[in-house]
Design a protein around this motif. Structure first.
Motif: not given
Length: 70
Positions: A9-10, A15-17, A42-43, A46-49
């Motif tokens: 879901a972005g 997700a990391h937590e 990977l999560a 995604g945060v860095k993206v």
């Protein structure tokens, strides 16, 4: 499953937590913990993206890949 649903879901930080809690529960060692650590990386990518930090994306993705290869 919650981590995957959040990731899909972005919601990368969430997700990391979720995965980090499982990583700790698995003692941060062993094959399951390694998979969880790769998912955490990977999560983080995604945060860095979302933060528009391509260097951070590359770093976290590279680390995830190294964990999965190991």
């Amino acid at each position: 499953r919650r981590g995957f649903a959040l990731f899909d879901a972005g919601y990368y930080w969430e997700a990391h937590e979720a995965w980090e809690a499982l990583w700790h529960a698995h003692g941060r060692a062993g094959p399951v913990a390694d998979l969880l650590r790769a998912l955490i990386k990977l999560a983080a990518a995604g945060v860095k993206v979302r933060e528009r930090q391509p260097g951070g994306v590359a770093t976290h993705a590279r680390r995830a890949s190294a964990i999965l290869r190991g």
